[in-house]
Design a protein around this motif. Structure first.
Motif, PDB file in Angstrom:
ATOM      1  N   LYS A  32       0.834  -1.191  -0.040  1.00 33.39           N
ATOM      2  CA  LYS A  32       0.184  -0.056   0.015  1.00 33.39           C
ATOM      3  C   LYS A  32       1.060   1.103   0.084  1.00 33.39           C
ATOM      4  CE  LYS A  32      -3.768  -2.443   0.841  1.00 33.39           C
ATOM      5  NZ  LYS A  32      -4.783  -2.640  -0.218  1.00 33.39           N
ATOM      6  N   VAL A  33       0.579   2.377  -0.704  1.00 33.55           N
ATOM      7  CA  VAL A  33       1.249   3.485  -0.605  1.00 33.55           C
ATOM      8  C   VAL A  33       0.116   4.677  -0.658  1.00 33.55           C
ATOM      9  CG1 VAL A  33       3.125   2.727  -2.179  1.00 33.55           C
ATOM     10  CG2 VAL A  33       0.957   3.629  -3.223  1.00 33.55           C
ATOM     11  N   SER A  34       0.353   5.621  -0.033  1.00 34.49           N
ATOM     12  CA  SER A  34      -0.518   7.077   0.284  1.00 34.49           C
ATOM     13  C   SER A  34       0.112   8.219  -0.248  1.00 34.49           C
ATOM     14  CB  SER A  34      -0.688   6.992   1.786  1.00 34.49           C
ATOM     15  OG  SER A  34      -0.431   8.206   2.207  1.00 34.49           O
ATOM     16  N   PHE A  35      -0.639   9.028  -0.928  1.00 35.67           N
ATOM     17  CA  PHE A  35       0.055  10.452  -1.390  1.00 35.67           C
ATOM     18  C   PHE A  35      -0.788  11.513  -0.638  1.00 35.67           C
ATOM     19  CE2 PHE A  35      -0.026   7.073  -4.823  1.00 35.67           C
ATOM     20  CZ  PHE A  35       0.955   6.879  -4.927  1.00 35.67           C
ATOM     21  N   ASP A  36      -0.026  12.311  -0.176  1.00 32.37           N
ATOM     22  CA  ASP A  36      -0.522  13.459   0.589  1.00 32.37           C
ATOM     23  C   ASP A  36      -0.404  15.025  -0.057  1.00 32.37           C
ATOM     24  OD1 ASP A  36       2.198  13.733   0.799  1.00 32.37           O
ATOM     25  OD2 ASP A  36       1.876  13.958   3.171  1.00 32.37           O
ATOM     26  N   LYS A  37       0.209  14.851  -1.415  1.00 33.60           N
ATOM     27  CA  LYS A  37       0.278  16.200  -2.140  1.00 33.60           C
ATOM     28  C   LYS A  37      -0.943  16.151  -3.066  1.00 33.60           C
ATOM     29  CE  LYS A  37       3.401  19.388  -3.844  1.00 33.60           C
ATOM     30  NZ  LYS A  37       4.667  19.825  -3.926  1.00 33.60           N
ATOM     31  N   ILE A  38      -2.112  16.669  -2.604  1.00 33.03           N
ATOM     32  CA  ILE A  38      -3.334  16.998  -3.292  1.00 33.03           C
ATOM     33  C   ILE A  38      -3.418  18.270  -3.739  1.00 33.03           C
ATOM     34  CG2 ILE A  38      -5.822  16.329  -3.391  1.00 33.03           C
ATOM     35  CD1 ILE A  38      -3.962  13.835  -2.598  1.00 33.03           C
ATOM     36  N   LEU A  39      -3.534  18.493  -5.167  1.00 33.08           N
ATOM     37  CA  LEU A  39      -3.569  19.996  -5.534  1.00 33.08           C
ATOM     38  C   LEU A  39      -4.998  20.430  -5.701  1.00 33.08           C
ATOM     39  CD1 LEU A  39      -0.649  19.338  -8.251  1.00 33.08           C
ATOM     40  CD2 LEU A  39      -0.622  20.156  -5.991  1.00 33.08           C
ATOM     41  N   LEU A  40      -5.910  19.583  -6.011  1.00 34.26           N
ATOM     42  CA  LEU A  40      -7.420  19.692  -6.193  1.00 34.26           C
ATOM     43  C   LEU A  40      -8.267  18.651  -5.917  1.00 34.26           C
ATOM     44  CD1 LEU A  40      -8.580  22.070  -8.926  1.00 34.26           C
ATOM     45  CD2 LEU A  40      -9.514  19.668  -8.883  1.00 34.26           C
ATOM     46  N   THR A  41      -9.298  19.088  -5.295  1.00 30.31           N
ATOM     47  CA  THR A  41     -10.199  17.864  -5.117  1.00 30.31           C
ATOM     48  C   THR A  41     -11.705  18.543  -5.628  1.00 30.31           C
ATOM     49  OG1 THR A  41     -10.932  18.607  -2.805  1.00 30.31           O
ATOM     50  CG2 THR A  41      -9.146  17.043  -3.319  1.00 30.31           C
ATOM     51  N   VAL A  42     -12.416  17.464  -6.117  1.00 37.74           N
ATOM     52  CA  VAL A  42     -13.740  18.027  -6.406  1.00 37.74           C
ATOM     53  C   VAL A  42     -14.842  16.771  -6.033  1.00 37.74           C
ATOM     54  CG1 VAL A  42     -15.540  17.992  -8.341  1.00 37.74           C
ATOM     55  CG2 VAL A  42     -13.369  18.916  -8.777  1.00 37.74           C
ATOM     56  N   ASN A  43     -15.641  17.368  -5.070  1.00 37.09           N
ATOM     57  CA  ASN A  43     -16.630  16.266  -4.395  1.00 37.09           C
ATOM     58  C   ASN A  43     -17.832  17.268  -4.204  1.00 37.09           C
ATOM     59  OD1 ASN A  43     -17.656  14.356  -3.071  1.00 37.09           O
ATOM     60  ND2 ASN A  43     -16.668  14.730  -0.924  1.00 37.09           N
ATOM     61  N   GLY A  44     -18.402  17.650  -5.003  1.00 28.94           N
ATOM     62  CA  GLY A  44     -19.566  18.572  -5.177  1.00 28.94           C
ATOM     63  C   GLY A  44     -19.266  19.642  -5.119  1.00 28.94           C
ATOM     64  N   SER A  45     -18.135  20.039  -4.600  1.00 25.13           N
ATOM     65  CA  SER A  45     -17.616  21.377  -4.422  1.00 25.13           C
ATOM     66  C   SER A  45     -16.105  21.492  -4.617  1.00 25.13           C
ATOM     67  CB  SER A  45     -17.705  22.129  -3.199  1.00 25.13           C
ATOM     68  OG  SER A  45     -16.870  21.423  -2.265  1.00 25.13           O
ATOM     69  N   ILE A  46     -15.385  22.295  -5.382  1.00 24.20           N
ATOM     70  CA  ILE A  46     -14.252  22.508  -5.672  1.00 24.20           C
ATOM     71  C   ILE A  46     -13.296  22.962  -4.729  1.00 24.20           C
ATOM     72  CG2 ILE A  46     -12.468  23.379  -7.309  1.00 24.20           C
ATOM     73  CD1 ILE A  46     -14.935  23.491  -9.335  1.00 24.20           C
ATOM     74  N   THR A  47     -12.273  22.281  -4.339  1.00 24.36           N
ATOM     75  CA  THR A  47     -11.135  22.718  -3.274  1.00 24.36           C
ATOM     76  C   THR A  47      -9.937  22.820  -3.741  1.00 24.36           C
ATOM     77  OG1 THR A  47     -12.481  21.526  -1.596  1.00 24.36           O
ATOM     78  CG2 THR A  47     -10.233  22.261  -0.894  1.00 24.36           C
TER      79      THR A  47
END
Length: 128
Positions: A32-47
């Motif tokens: 398993k690997v995990s990535f924490d450098k998230i540049l943008l998320t879309v879950n109903g709203s954009i972050t």
């Protein structure tokens, strides 16, 4: 729901259960690997992160370590008798995105407070 994540220096648009090839990662097959450098998320709203969104991680499973197709590099100088033929196969890791965690019910992440300057404060007081 999707996210744009930076993996090994490159940016990828990822979704749940998506398979993709990335540059070689450390880890064994099935790990398993995990990535924490998230540049943008879309879950109903954009972050959008500045530069990264905090509190959200992308979990993935290593499926296999493979090599890409061979790329031929051929150099030649006409009338000089110079020819060089080389090949290259990039080392890749195939991963499957198992989940995007850390969403707080579709609410946007908190924005930092705006900085005010002395001139803006004085002009606001003078207007009153």
């Amino acid at each position: 729901m999707f996210a744009i994540v930076e993996i090994a220096g490159l940016q990828y648009k990822v979704e749940q259960d998506q398979k993709l090839f990335v540059n070689r990662l450390k880890g064994d097959k099935g790990g398993k690997v995990s990535f924490d450098k998230i540049l943008l998320t879309v879950n109903g709203s954009i972050t959008v992160g500045a530069p990264a969104v905090s509190g959200i991680t992308v979990e993935a499973e290593i499926l296999d370590h493979v090599k890409a197709d061979k790329v031929i590099v051929f150099k030649k100088k006409r009338r000089k008798g110079y020819q060089v033929k080389n090949g290259h196969r990039q080392s890749l890791t195939q991963i499957r995105i198992t989940g995007i965690t850390g969403f707080d019910g579709g609410q946007k992440a908190e924005k930092p407070a705006k900085k005010t300057t002395k001139k803006a404060d004085e002009s606001a007081e003078g207007a009153e």
